[in-house]
Design an enzyme around this catalytic site. Structure first.
Site, PDB file in Angstrom:
ATOM      1  N   LYS A  69       6.633   7.020   6.066  1.00 60.35           N
ATOM      2  CA  LYS A  69       6.223   5.686   5.598  1.00 60.35           C
ATOM      3  C   LYS A  69       7.319   4.634   5.782  1.00 60.35           C
ATOM      4  O   LYS A  69       7.790   4.018   4.832  1.00 60.35           O
ATOM      5  CB  LYS A  69       5.791   5.749   4.133  1.00 60.35           C
ATOM      6  CG  LYS A  69       4.608   6.670   3.863  1.00 60.35           C
ATOM      7  CD  LYS A  69       4.221   6.651   2.397  1.00 60.35           C
ATOM      8  CE  LYS A  69       3.034   7.548   2.124  1.00 60.35           C
ATOM      9  NZ  LYS A  69       3.367   8.997   2.252  1.00 60.35           N
ATOM     10  N   ILE A  73      13.134  -3.556   8.526  1.00 57.06           N
ATOM     11  CA  ILE A  73      13.073  -4.590   9.549  1.00 57.06           C
ATOM     12  C   ILE A  73      12.486  -3.971  10.820  1.00 57.06           C
ATOM     13  O   ILE A  73      12.589  -2.755  11.034  1.00 57.06           O
ATOM     14  CB  ILE A  73      14.459  -5.218   9.810  1.00 57.06           C
ATOM     15  CG1 ILE A  73      15.445  -4.166  10.333  1.00 57.06           C
ATOM     16  CG2 ILE A  73      15.003  -5.889   8.548  1.00 57.06           C
ATOM     17  CD1 ILE A  73      16.782  -4.760  10.763  1.00 57.06           C
ATOM     18  N   PRO A  74      11.852  -4.789  11.668  1.00 59.63           N
ATOM     19  CA  PRO A  74      11.137  -4.222  12.821  1.00 59.63           C
ATOM     20  C   PRO A  74      11.974  -3.320  13.716  1.00 59.63           C
ATOM     21  O   PRO A  74      11.492  -2.268  14.160  1.00 59.63           O
ATOM     22  CB  PRO A  74      10.663  -5.471  13.568  1.00 59.63           C
ATOM     23  CG  PRO A  74      10.492  -6.502  12.498  1.00 59.63           C
ATOM     24  CD  PRO A  74      11.602  -6.238  11.520  1.00 59.63           C
ATOM     25  N   THR A  76      14.545  -1.420  13.013  1.00 60.83           N
ATOM     26  CA  THR A  76      14.798  -0.135  12.362  1.00 60.83           C
ATOM     27  C   THR A  76      13.536   0.716  12.352  1.00 60.83           C
ATOM     28  O   THR A  76      13.582   1.937  12.591  1.00 60.83           O
ATOM     29  CB  THR A  76      15.308  -0.357  10.930  1.00 60.83           C
ATOM     30  OG1 THR A  76      16.538  -1.074  10.983  1.00 60.83           O
ATOM     31  CG2 THR A  76      15.532   0.966  10.209  1.00 60.83           C
ATOM     32  N   THR A 128      -2.513   6.465  -2.662  1.00 60.03           N
ATOM     33  CA  THR A 128      -3.565   7.056  -3.483  1.00 60.03           C
ATOM     34  C   THR A 128      -3.078   7.447  -4.873  1.00 60.03           C
ATOM     35  O   THR A 128      -3.880   7.791  -5.733  1.00 60.03           O
ATOM     36  CB  THR A 128      -4.184   8.292  -2.797  1.00 60.03           C
ATOM     37  OG1 THR A 128      -3.138   9.202  -2.443  1.00 60.03           O
ATOM     38  CG2 THR A 128      -4.950   7.886  -1.559  1.00 60.03           C
ATOM     39  N   GLN A 195      -2.846  12.347  -7.652  1.00 61.93           N
ATOM     40  CA  GLN A 195      -3.725  11.486  -6.871  1.00 61.93           C
ATOM     41  C   GLN A 195      -4.754  10.855  -7.802  1.00 61.93           C
ATOM     42  O   GLN A 195      -5.379  11.540  -8.618  1.00 61.93           O
ATOM     43  CB  GLN A 195      -4.449  12.287  -5.784  1.00 61.93           C
ATOM     44  CG  GLN A 195      -3.527  13.038  -4.853  1.00 61.93           C
ATOM     45  CD  GLN A 195      -2.963  12.172  -3.749  1.00 61.93           C
ATOM     46  OE1 GLN A 195      -2.995  10.964  -3.839  1.00 61.93           O
ATOM     47  NE2 GLN A 195      -2.453  12.794  -2.714  1.00 61.93           N
TER      48      GLN A 195
END
Length: 235
Positions: A69, A73-74, A76, A128, A195
């Site tokens: 996930k 920054i873009p 990285t 979730t 969950q």
């Protein structure tokens, strides 16, 4: 066995969330059911402890969903996604909340890498483990469903088509040409763990899920091979 061809690049729609602590455990389970499930999800619990060589080793047993996930920054995020691909991952997650610039960068990377072999970047919408009462206070006070649909639009507009969402949002995202991966899959609604938004496998697939993530219902079963077969047979 695969009744949902959109599960590709997984072998079938059932992805095992391999949330265990040791390399030996992970390899033993992968050797036992790697040919039954459609793929194996690895997260920070194993990736940080054993590194990319371990991911490469696991990728020899089943398609790998590398679920770290990324939210940064873009540049990285791009470096992390490329490293995951080089280790053998077929699916990789980033956060949809990372914004349009980062997501467009991810779409370009996906387009480049998928020419070499099947590969998708999945954008995570709302975890979730969150429900309406546990959303971070900085988020707009709107229903989770609205957050998810707005993030899904952001993801699509960026050029990505892969999304991670709760099965409860599948109805909102049908017929949009999205590859939808849904965690929170259980046979018993009494076995929710942490969950909050869960559903059975057959219902989730009927609502348009492309692949389903299953963890504890398989890992904690007395016979994990039989439990994995039951989920695959339920498709």
């Amino acid at each position: 066995m695969n009744k949902n061809l959109r599960a590709h690049p997984m072998k079938n729609p059932i992805i095992l969330a391999l949330d265990v602590d040791t390399r030996d455990q992970a390899l033993k389970i992968a050797d036992e059911i790697g040919d039954i499930v459609g793929g194996i999800k690895l997260g920070p619990r194993l990736c940080l402890r054993y590194g990319l060589e371990f991911v490469q080793e696991m990728a020899q047993r089943a398609p790998i969903f590398m679920d770290n996930k990324h939210f940064d920054i873009p540049s990285t995020m791009e470096a992390a996604v490329r490293a995951s691909f080089d280790a053998g991952a077929s699916l990789v997650t980033v956060h949809a909340l990372s914004g349009a610039e980062a997501l467009k960068r991810m779409a370009a990377v996906e387009a480049e890498l998928s020419k070499q072999r099947p590969f998708k970047v999945l954008a995570v919408t709302i975890l979730t483990s969150w429900d309406q009462n546990s959303l971070p206070p900085v988020m707009n006070p709107q229903p989770i469903a609205q957050h998810v649909t707005e993030l899904a639009s952001l993801v699509q507009n960026s050029g990505l088509t892969g999304l991670v969402c709760s099965p409860h949002e599948l109805d909102l995202l049908q017929n949009k040409g999205l590859y939808l991966v849904t965690p929170g899959i259980r046979f018993s609604m009494n076995d929710s763990g942490d969950q909050k938004r869960i559903m059975g496998p057959k219902e989730a697939l009927e609502k348009g899920a492309s692949a389903l993530v299953v963890g504890r219902p398989i890992l904690e079963a007395k016979d994990i091979k039989e439990a994995a077969k039951q989920f695959v047979m339920a498709m």
